[in-house]
Design a protein around this motif. Sequence first.
Motif, PDB file in Angstrom:
ATOM      1  N   VAL A  37       0.844  -1.197   0.000  1.00  0.00           N
ATOM      2  CA  VAL A  37       0.000   0.000   0.000  1.00  0.00           C
ATOM      3  C   VAL A  37       0.882   1.250   0.000  1.00  0.00           C
ATOM      4  CG1 VAL A  37      -1.672   1.348   1.323  1.00  0.00           C
ATOM      5  CG2 VAL A  37      -1.968  -1.131   1.109  1.00  0.00           C
ATOM      6  N   VAL A  38       1.911   1.227   0.838  1.00  0.00           N
ATOM      7  CA  VAL A  38       2.797   2.387   0.969  1.00  0.00           C
ATOM      8  C   VAL A  38       3.515   2.662  -0.348  1.00  0.00           C
ATOM      9  CG1 VAL A  38       4.870   3.277   2.122  1.00  0.00           C
ATOM     10  CG2 VAL A  38       3.098   2.122   3.458  1.00  0.00           C
ATOM     11  N   PHE A  39       4.049   1.592  -0.966  1.00  0.00           N
ATOM     12  CA  PHE A  39       4.864   1.785  -2.164  1.00  0.00           C
ATOM     13  C   PHE A  39       4.076   1.597  -3.455  1.00  0.00           C
ATOM     14  CE2 PHE A  39       8.071   0.524   1.050  1.00  0.00           C
ATOM     15  CZ  PHE A  39       8.817   1.698   1.025  1.00  0.00           C
ATOM     16  N   GLN A  40       2.765   1.271  -3.334  1.00  0.00           N
ATOM     17  CA  GLN A  40       1.944   1.022  -4.527  1.00  0.00           C
ATOM     18  C   GLN A  40       2.628   0.028  -5.447  1.00  0.00           C
ATOM     19  OE1 GLN A  40      -1.246   2.716  -5.346  1.00  0.00           O
ATOM     20  NE2 GLN A  40      -1.095   2.895  -3.141  1.00  0.00           N
ATOM     21  N   SER A  41       3.149  -1.043  -4.843  1.00  0.00           N
ATOM     22  CA  SER A  41       3.941  -1.994  -5.618  1.00  0.00           C
ATOM     23  C   SER A  41       3.104  -3.188  -6.045  1.00  0.00           C
ATOM     24  CB  SER A  41       5.141  -2.466  -4.784  1.00  0.00           C
ATOM     25  OG  SER A  41       5.644  -3.665  -5.300  1.00  0.00           O
ATOM     26  N   GLY A  42       3.074  -3.429  -7.360  1.00  0.00           N
ATOM     27  CA  GLY A  42       2.345  -4.566  -7.903  1.00  0.00           C
ATOM     28  C   GLY A  42       2.994  -5.888  -7.543  1.00  0.00           C
ATOM     29  N   THR A  43       4.338  -5.869  -7.519  1.00  0.00           N
ATOM     30  CA  THR A  43       5.075  -7.084  -7.172  1.00  0.00           C
ATOM     31  C   THR A  43       4.724  -7.538  -5.758  1.00  0.00           C
ATOM     32  OG1 THR A  43       6.853  -6.042  -8.416  1.00  0.00           O
ATOM     33  CG2 THR A  43       7.379  -8.098  -7.314  1.00  0.00           C
ATOM     34  N   LEU A  44       4.682  -6.565  -4.832  1.00  0.00           N
ATOM     35  CA  LEU A  44       4.350  -6.880  -3.450  1.00  0.00           C
ATOM     36  C   LEU A  44       2.923  -7.409  -3.341  1.00  0.00           C
ATOM     37  CD1 LEU A  44       6.074  -4.081  -1.373  1.00  0.00           C
ATOM     38  CD2 LEU A  44       6.327  -6.531  -1.029  1.00  0.00           C
ATOM     39  N   ASN A  45       2.050  -6.827  -4.168  1.00  0.00           N
ATOM     40  CA  ASN A  45       0.659  -7.286  -4.197  1.00  0.00           C
ATOM     41  C   ASN A  45       0.570  -8.754  -4.570  1.00  0.00           C
ATOM     42  OD1 ASN A  45      -1.681  -5.899  -3.507  1.00  0.00           O
ATOM     43  ND2 ASN A  45      -1.252  -4.336  -5.037  1.00  0.00           N
ATOM     44  N   ILE A  46       1.341  -9.121  -5.576  1.00  0.00           N
ATOM     45  CA  ILE A  46       1.362 -10.524  -6.018  1.00  0.00           C
ATOM     46  C   ILE A  46       1.900 -11.403  -4.887  1.00  0.00           C
ATOM     47  CG2 ILE A  46       2.474 -12.136  -7.630  1.00  0.00           C
ATOM     48  CD1 ILE A  46       2.393  -9.725  -9.666  1.00  0.00           C
ATOM     49  N   LEU A  47       2.945 -10.920  -4.218  1.00  0.00           N
ATOM     50  CA  LEU A  47       3.522 -11.655  -3.093  1.00  0.00           C
ATOM     51  C   LEU A  47       2.488 -11.876  -1.990  1.00  0.00           C
ATOM     52  CD1 LEU A  47       7.150 -10.346  -2.438  1.00  0.00           C
ATOM     53  CD2 LEU A  47       6.419 -12.717  -2.755  1.00  0.00           C
ATOM     54  N   VAL A  48       1.721 -10.813  -1.720  1.00  0.00           N
ATOM     55  CA  VAL A  48       0.694 -10.897  -0.684  1.00  0.00           C
ATOM     56  C   VAL A  48      -0.334 -11.961  -1.045  1.00  0.00           C
ATOM     57  CG1 VAL A  48      -1.245  -9.672   0.368  1.00  0.00           C
ATOM     58  CG2 VAL A  48       0.977  -8.542   0.166  1.00  0.00           C
ATOM     59  N   VAL A  49      -0.792 -11.916  -2.308  1.00  0.00           N
ATOM     60  CA  VAL A  49      -1.798 -12.892  -2.762  1.00  0.00           C
ATOM     61  C   VAL A  49      -1.226 -14.304  -2.692  1.00  0.00           C
ATOM     62  CG1 VAL A  49      -3.182 -13.646  -4.728  1.00  0.00           C
ATOM     63  CG2 VAL A  49      -3.013 -11.213  -4.196  1.00  0.00           C
ATOM     64  N   ALA A  50       0.010 -14.462  -3.188  1.00  0.00           N
ATOM     65  CA  ALA A  50       0.656 -15.777  -3.160  1.00  0.00           C
ATOM     66  C   ALA A  50       0.799 -16.270  -1.722  1.00  0.00           C
ATOM     67  CB  ALA A  50       2.024 -15.705  -3.833  1.00  0.00           C
ATOM     68  N   GLY A  51       1.181 -15.340  -0.829  1.00  0.00           N
ATOM     69  CA  GLY A  51       1.344 -15.692   0.581  1.00  0.00           C
ATOM     70  C   GLY A  51       0.039 -16.152   1.203  1.00  0.00           C
ATOM     71  N   ILE A  52      -1.040 -15.422   0.890  1.00  0.00           N
ATOM     72  CA  ILE A  52      -2.350 -15.769   1.442  1.00  0.00           C
ATOM     73  C   ILE A  52      -2.800 -17.137   0.929  1.00  0.00           C
ATOM     74  CG2 ILE A  52      -4.799 -15.152   1.428  1.00  0.00           C
ATOM     75  CD1 ILE A  52      -3.849 -12.181   1.488  1.00  0.00           C
ATOM     76  N   VAL A  53      -2.583 -17.351  -0.384  1.00  0.00           N
ATOM     77  CA  VAL A  53      -2.958 -18.645  -0.974  1.00  0.00           C
ATOM     78  C   VAL A  53      -2.208 -19.772  -0.270  1.00  0.00           C
ATOM     79  CG1 VAL A  53      -2.772 -20.073  -3.065  1.00  0.00           C
ATOM     80  CG2 VAL A  53      -3.631 -17.729  -3.216  1.00  0.00           C
ATOM     81  N   TYR A  54      -0.899 -19.574  -0.072  1.00  0.00           N
ATOM     82  CA  TYR A  54      -0.081 -20.601   0.576  1.00  0.00           C
ATOM     83  C   TYR A  54      -0.519 -20.813   2.030  1.00  0.00           C
ATOM     84  CZ  TYR A  54       3.993 -23.243   2.075  1.00  0.00           C
ATOM     85  OH  TYR A  54       4.807 -24.206   2.583  1.00  0.00           O
ATOM     86  N   GLU A  55      -0.798 -19.695   2.701  1.00  0.00           N
ATOM     87  CA  GLU A  55      -1.248 -19.755   4.089  1.00  0.00           C
ATOM     88  C   GLU A  55      -2.538 -20.579   4.202  1.00  0.00           C
ATOM     89  OE1 GLU A  55       0.176 -18.847   6.792  1.00  0.00           O
ATOM     90  OE2 GLU A  55      -1.119 -17.773   8.176  1.00  0.00           O
ATOM     91  N   TYR A  56      -3.472 -20.306   3.300  1.00  0.00           N
ATOM     92  CA  TYR A  56      -4.743 -21.034   3.317  1.00  0.00           C
ATOM     93  C   TYR A  56      -4.537 -22.489   2.949  1.00  0.00           C
ATOM     94  CZ  TYR A  56      -7.977 -17.418   4.543  1.00  0.00           C
ATOM     95  OH  TYR A  56      -8.663 -16.491   5.247  1.00  0.00           O
ATOM     96  N   TYR A  57      -3.653 -22.716   1.976  1.00  0.00           N
ATOM     97  CA  TYR A  57      -3.352 -24.082   1.556  1.00  0.00           C
ATOM     98  C   TYR A  57      -2.851 -24.891   2.753  1.00  0.00           C
ATOM     99  CZ  TYR A  57      -0.379 -27.849  -0.113  1.00  0.00           C
ATOM    100  OH  TYR A  57       0.239 -29.054  -0.277  1.00  0.00           O
ATOM    101  N   ARG A  58      -1.980 -24.269   3.560  1.00  0.00           N
ATOM    102  CA  ARG A  58      -1.432 -24.963   4.731  1.00  0.00           C
ATOM    103  C   ARG A  58      -2.516 -25.190   5.776  1.00  0.00           C
ATOM    104  NH1 ARG A  58       2.131 -23.647   8.068  1.00  0.00           N
ATOM    105  NH2 ARG A  58       3.198 -25.620   8.137  1.00  0.00           N
ATOM    106  N   MET A  59      -3.295 -24.126   6.036  1.00  0.00           N
ATOM    107  CA  MET A  59      -4.294 -24.206   7.105  1.00  0.00           C
ATOM    108  C   MET A  59      -5.385 -25.224   6.789  1.00  0.00           C
ATOM    109  SD  MET A  59      -4.893 -20.534   8.881  1.00  0.00           S
ATOM    110  CE  MET A  59      -5.770 -19.796   7.542  1.00  0.00           C
ATOM    111  N   LEU A  60      -5.761 -25.302   5.513  1.00  0.00           N
ATOM    112  CA  LEU A  60      -6.877 -26.165   5.128  1.00  0.00           C
ATOM    113  C   LEU A  60      -6.422 -27.570   4.782  1.00  0.00           C
ATOM    114  CD1 LEU A  60      -8.940 -23.659   2.967  1.00  0.00           C
ATOM    115  CD2 LEU A  60      -8.990 -24.039   5.431  1.00  0.00           C
ATOM    116  N   SER A  61      -5.118 -27.773   4.811  1.00  0.00           N
ATOM    117  CA  SER A  61      -4.582 -29.068   4.421  1.00  0.00           C
ATOM    118  C   SER A  61      -5.017 -30.151   5.403  1.00  0.00           C
ATOM    119  CB  SER A  61      -3.058 -28.991   4.387  1.00  0.00           C
ATOM    120  OG  SER A  61      -2.517 -30.269   4.183  1.00  0.00           O
TER     121      SER A  61
END
Length: 134
Positions: A37-61
């Motif tokens: 949000v601070v840097f308006q970075s698209g790359t970071l946005n992708i990282l956030v989404v990827a991180g959330i997906v991975y986090e959910y993948y682990r939690m729901l496993s």
Amino acid sequence: MNQFREKVMRFMQGRYGMDDMGRFLMIVILVCMVLSVVFQSGTLNILVVAGIVYEYYRMLSRNIAARYEENQKFLGLKSRLFSKGAPTFQRRAADPVNRVFKCPTCGQKVRVPKGKGKISIHCPKCNSDFVKRS
Ligand SMILES: [Zn+2]
């Protein structure tokens, strides 16, 4: 938020859920979220989404053994990174020039040059000699 948590809890039954690695990942995701949000970075946005997906993948496993293994690896890595005693110990163990032997008589640590073959080591504390391969 509490209601959401309750729903999640109910949904999570029989699944792996949150562990130390999950909590750590969650913090990383939150930090990345703020930074994106601070840097308006698209790359970071992708990282956030990827991180959330991975986090959910682990939690729901349902493969709890595999997730447990992951968490153990994570904890090992964390303790190596954050334990204050470890770096000094590792530096000492990785000493390329010297090798440390313990005197068999009194337990005094004696430092000798490495790679000299079989040598007689003299203990400065109890004046005994012992033979070791350096
Ligand atoms: Zn000794």
